[in-house]
Design a protein around this motif. Structure first.
Motif, PDB file in Angstrom:
ATOM      1  N   ARG A   8     -12.582 -16.270  56.780  1.00 25.07           N
ATOM      2  CA  ARG A   8     -13.116 -15.029  57.338  1.00 25.07           C
ATOM      3  C   ARG A   8     -11.943 -14.097  57.587  1.00 25.07           C
ATOM      4  O   ARG A   8     -10.806 -14.523  57.692  1.00 25.07           O
ATOM      5  CB  ARG A   8     -13.836 -15.306  58.663  1.00 25.07           C
ATOM      6  CG  ARG A   8     -15.113 -16.096  58.492  1.00 25.07           C
ATOM      7  CD  ARG A   8     -16.324 -15.150  58.542  1.00 25.07           C
ATOM      8  NE  ARG A   8     -17.544 -15.881  58.187  1.00 25.07           N
ATOM      9  CZ  ARG A   8     -18.178 -16.690  59.056  1.00 25.07           C
ATOM     10  NH1 ARG A   8     -17.745 -16.832  60.282  1.00 25.07           N
ATOM     11  NH2 ARG A   8     -19.259 -17.322  58.674  1.00 25.07           N
ATOM     12  N   ARG A   9     -12.251 -12.821  57.747  1.00 17.79           N
ATOM     13  CA  ARG A   9     -11.183 -11.881  58.073  1.00 17.79           C
ATOM     14  C   ARG A   9     -10.555 -12.274  59.398  1.00 17.79           C
ATOM     15  O   ARG A   9     -11.244 -12.340  60.411  1.00 17.79           O
ATOM     16  CB  ARG A   9     -11.748 -10.470  58.203  1.00 17.79           C
ATOM     17  CG  ARG A   9     -12.325  -9.957  56.914  1.00 17.79           C
ATOM     18  CD  ARG A   9     -12.770  -8.524  57.099  1.00 17.79           C
ATOM     19  NE  ARG A   9     -13.518  -8.107  55.930  1.00 17.79           N
ATOM     20  CZ  ARG A   9     -13.868  -6.865  55.693  1.00 17.79           C
ATOM     21  NH1 ARG A   9     -13.536  -5.924  56.566  1.00 17.79           N
ATOM     22  NH2 ARG A   9     -14.547  -6.541  54.613  1.00 17.79           N
ATOM     23  N   ARG A  60      -8.351 -12.045  62.890  1.00 15.84           N
ATOM     24  CA  ARG A  60      -7.881 -11.078  63.875  1.00 15.84           C
ATOM     25  C   ARG A  60      -6.363 -11.146  63.898  1.00 15.84           C
ATOM     26  O   ARG A  60      -5.795 -12.216  63.790  1.00 15.84           O
ATOM     27  CB  ARG A  60      -8.432 -11.431  65.266  1.00 15.84           C
ATOM     28  CG  ARG A  60      -9.927 -11.630  65.317  1.00 15.84           C
ATOM     29  CD  ARG A  60     -10.670 -10.344  65.566  1.00 15.84           C
ATOM     30  NE  ARG A  60     -10.257  -9.738  66.820  1.00 15.84           N
ATOM     31  CZ  ARG A  60     -10.241  -8.436  67.024  1.00 15.84           C
ATOM     32  NH1 ARG A  60     -10.585  -7.622  66.061  1.00 15.84           N
ATOM     33  NH2 ARG A  60      -9.881  -7.939  68.171  1.00 15.84           N
ATOM     34  N   GLN A 117     -10.958  -1.909  55.022  1.00 21.66           N
ATOM     35  CA  GLN A 117     -11.965  -0.887  55.304  1.00 21.66           C
ATOM     36  C   GLN A 117     -12.895  -0.704  54.115  1.00 21.66           C
ATOM     37  O   GLN A 117     -14.051  -0.322  54.269  1.00 21.66           O
ATOM     38  CB  GLN A 117     -11.319   0.476  55.628  1.00 21.66           C
ATOM     39  CG  GLN A 117     -10.382   0.465  56.824  1.00 21.66           C
ATOM     40  CD  GLN A 117     -11.084   0.058  58.100  1.00 21.66           C
ATOM     41  OE1 GLN A 117     -12.169   0.534  58.386  1.00 21.66           O
ATOM     42  NE2 GLN A 117     -10.495  -0.868  58.848  1.00 21.66           N
ATOM     43  N   ASP A 169     -14.828  -6.378  50.957  1.00 23.16           N
ATOM     44  CA  ASP A 169     -14.265  -7.678  50.605  1.00 23.16           C
ATOM     45  C   ASP A 169     -13.551  -7.649  49.257  1.00 23.16           C
ATOM     46  O   ASP A 169     -12.472  -8.220  49.108  1.00 23.16           O
ATOM     47  CB  ASP A 169     -15.378  -8.727  50.547  1.00 23.16           C
ATOM     48  CG  ASP A 169     -15.947  -9.031  51.922  1.00 23.16           C
ATOM     49  OD1 ASP A 169     -15.273  -8.737  52.927  1.00 23.16           O
ATOM     50  OD2 ASP A 169     -17.061  -9.557  51.978  1.00 23.16           O
ATOM     51  N   VAL A 184     -22.541  -2.513  45.707  1.00 24.43           N
ATOM     52  CA  VAL A 184     -22.168  -2.071  47.050  1.00 24.43           C
ATOM     53  C   VAL A 184     -21.464  -3.215  47.800  1.00 24.43           C
ATOM     54  O   VAL A 184     -21.423  -3.209  49.028  1.00 24.43           O
ATOM     55  CB  VAL A 184     -23.370  -1.543  47.856  1.00 24.43           C
ATOM     56  CG1 VAL A 184     -23.745  -0.160  47.387  1.00 24.43           C
ATOM     57  CG2 VAL A 184     -24.567  -2.476  47.777  1.00 24.43           C
ATOM     58  N   ASP A 185     -20.901  -4.169  47.032  1.00 18.73           N
ATOM     59  CA  ASP A 185     -20.022  -5.190  47.621  1.00 18.73           C
ATOM     60  C   ASP A 185     -20.760  -6.053  48.630  1.00 18.73           C
ATOM     61  O   ASP A 185     -20.224  -6.406  49.680  1.00 18.73           O
ATOM     62  CB  ASP A 185     -18.823  -4.492  48.273  1.00 18.73           C
ATOM     63  CG  ASP A 185     -17.646  -5.452  48.529  1.00 18.73           C
ATOM     64  OD1 ASP A 185     -17.638  -6.545  47.928  1.00 18.73           O
ATOM     65  OD2 ASP A 185     -16.768  -5.097  49.309  1.00 18.73           O
ATOM     66  N   VAL A 186     -22.020  -6.384  48.318  1.00 19.02           N
ATOM     67  CA  VAL A 186     -22.799  -7.253  49.199  1.00 19.02           C
ATOM     68  C   VAL A 186     -23.231  -8.477  48.396  1.00 19.02           C
ATOM     69  O   VAL A 186     -23.660  -8.339  47.250  1.00 19.02           O
ATOM     70  CB  VAL A 186     -24.055  -6.543  49.732  1.00 19.02           C
ATOM     71  CG1 VAL A 186     -24.960  -7.536  50.474  1.00 19.02           C
ATOM     72  CG2 VAL A 186     -23.677  -5.401  50.645  1.00 19.02           C
ATOM     73  N   ALA A 245     -26.735 -12.052  52.233  1.00 23.04           N
ATOM     74  CA  ALA A 245     -25.779 -11.188  52.930  1.00 23.04           C
ATOM     75  C   ALA A 245     -24.708 -12.093  53.530  1.00 23.04           C
ATOM     76  O   ALA A 245     -24.518 -13.229  53.079  1.00 23.04           O
ATOM     77  CB  ALA A 245     -26.485 -10.344  53.976  1.00 23.04           C
ATOM     78  N   LEU A 246     -24.021 -11.611  54.547  1.00 21.71           N
ATOM     79  CA  LEU A 246     -22.875 -12.333  55.089  1.00 21.71           C
ATOM     80  C   LEU A 246     -23.161 -13.795  55.437  1.00 21.71           C
ATOM     81  O   LEU A 246     -22.305 -14.655  55.211  1.00 21.71           O
ATOM     82  CB  LEU A 246     -22.359 -11.577  56.320  1.00 21.71           C
ATOM     83  CG  LEU A 246     -21.018 -12.026  56.880  1.00 21.71           C
ATOM     84  CD1 LEU A 246     -19.901 -11.869  55.858  1.00 21.71           C
ATOM     85  CD2 LEU A 246     -20.689 -11.266  58.144  1.00 21.71           C
ATOM     86  N   PRO A 247     -24.329 -14.139  55.973  1.00 20.26           N
ATOM     87  CA  PRO A 247     -24.519 -15.545  56.353  1.00 20.26           C
ATOM     88  C   PRO A 247     -24.521 -16.535  55.194  1.00 20.26           C
ATOM     89  O   PRO A 247     -24.382 -17.740  55.433  1.00 20.26           O
ATOM     90  CB  PRO A 247     -25.877 -15.532  57.075  1.00 20.26           C
ATOM     91  CG  PRO A 247     -26.014 -14.128  57.572  1.00 20.26           C
ATOM     92  CD  PRO A 247     -25.399 -13.287  56.483  1.00 20.26           C
TER      93      PRO A 247
END
Lengths: 283, 283
Positions: B80-81, B83, B105, B108, B168-170, B186-188
């Motif tokens: 994951r990205r 921190r 920004q 992915d 759209v990068d999804v 999606a993300l999950p």
């Protein structure tokens, strides 16, 4: 509810809250109208005795509407694609079915365009729900709260995702938080998507203290805006709050707000923004 | 695991099964390699003692790889990205960060392209997992069972949806049954989507006796295929079976099959097809 004048209105009602709202508004203005529902998809319109029709007998149903003086039709509420009983199809409807079934192969938008075409060829104009009740579809502006800059960026990204989905005739919504797409709407609809985000989304936001995310809704780019506009209501606001979102944004002029006052009250109570976003808004 | 030759290989491992598979294959062939993992994203590679690095010290980590003779790098598994802790960033890495944060920004795909760029500018070639283990990525053909004509149409529609989403990068997946989109990834991720279809999808198929639906997976059109290819495994097959699907299709040459024999066994036991679909297949 018969006895409509010769520019009479018919409300062809599916499931959900919209038909009842429209029927109530028409009754409050003492405007006569014919109420009809498709067999198997009962309309929730209190006190009304609707005409019932079947797709297998669509042609005689359209003739019946014309005989009752109907010239304008609102298609409101949801139906699913019905299963057809071949033995119930009359000859005039049989002549229409090849176009309908071909359109159904091509997707929901094509199906609705074909249905509209069948009505209009008979001399029945199809008008949108906002022709009956203009306040259903808010123009651009904030209805509650205010999105942050990060929320605006999430709304813009979600709008791009919904537009891309619409190009393949899928869904009318998405949830984006911190630039990441948490969920995309498919057949099960907005409520199911929000419940899913509530169940799965919390740990997916990279910054727990960052932007909480936005539900964005818009019509599909290719759809006929007289039918099947996406709809929001107080229940959507409650579900968006449970999903931990910052607010709801939608394409101004393209989304129906069922019970706007109830939505605003629910949003203010939960601290969510409600934003009818100008689709030309760059961010 | 040090002492790599001057065209040495590094396996930069994230979470999931892929790093362990690659490490096992390299060990079985007695090929030396450097194993590395990002702090916070432990690699499941039995018996190995990986180098640990932090994004805040990416530049010295790349120098360390070069000093160990590494010239080729495989980025395998999920992260994951992270921190960032600003106080831990060294000056050389600080000079790289503006490009990385700008790319993050943009999504992915852009982030991964930027990461690949940073490696390659240092003289570290990024290669795909199939460069280490070609059998991971099947070419076109049926691996188990056989899709019906309706299944093939569902796969084609799902492929169009995944392509639109990728623009759209999804996501990299969708589920279509009888032409209707039951779910969009999606993300999950894929597993969460399939569990959701299992929970919600049964009643959504218009014809209960009709086509049961297809999971389709493909890389995003714009992504660099050396990293982040979608992956399938026996667990995906089991989940697709629980979701009531007829089978799994994917873009031939663009999807990693973890444990192909296990997938085939699971698919045959459950009566699902597995189809590496030629993306040029019209239906």
């Amino acid at each position: 509810m018969s006895g409509a004048p010769s520019d009479g209105l018919a409300l062809i009602a599916g499931t959900g809250a919209l038909p009842g709202l429209l029927a109530g508004a028409l009754a409050a203005r003492a405007e006569p109208f014919v109420l009809a529902e498709m067999e198997g998809f009962p309309a929730a319109v209190p006190g009304a005795e609707p005409l019932r029709f079947r797709v297998e007998r669509l042609a005689p149903f359209l003739d019946d509407l014309l005989a009752r003086g109907v010239r304008r039709v609102v298609l409101a509420g949801a139906i699913r694609r019905p299963r057809l009983d071949p033995s119930a199809i009359d000859p005039a409807t049989a002549a229409l079915l090849p176009r309908l079934t071909a359109a159904m192969q091509a997707g929901d938008d094509a199906t609705l365009r074909a249905v509209i075409g069948l009505f209009e060829e008979r001399g029945l104009a199809v008008v949108g729900a906002e022709a009956v009740l203009p306040e259903l579809v808010p123009g651009a502006g904030l209805l509650a709260g205010a999105p942050t800059g990060a929320d605006r960026k999430d709304a813009a990204r979600a709008a791009a995702i919904v537009a891309a989905l619409g190009s393949v005739d899928v869904g009318q919504g998405a949830v984006v938080a911190q630039g990441l797409c948490l969920a995309v709407e498919a057949l099960p609809g907005t409520d199911a998507m929000l419940d899913w985000v509530a169940a799965t989304g919390a740990g997916l936001r990279p910054d727990p203290a960052g932007a909480k995310g936005v539900l964005y809704k818009a019509p599909k780019p290719g759809q006929d805006r007289r039918v099947d506009l996406p709809a929001l209501g107080p229940g959507t606001v409650a579900r968006a709050a449970r999903a931990g979102l910052a607010g709801i944004a939608w394409e101004a002029g393209g989304v129906i707000c069922l019970d706007r006052a109830g939505m605003v009250a629910a949003a203010e109570a939960a601290g969510l923004f409600l934003w009818a976003r100008d689709p030309g808004d760059a961010r």
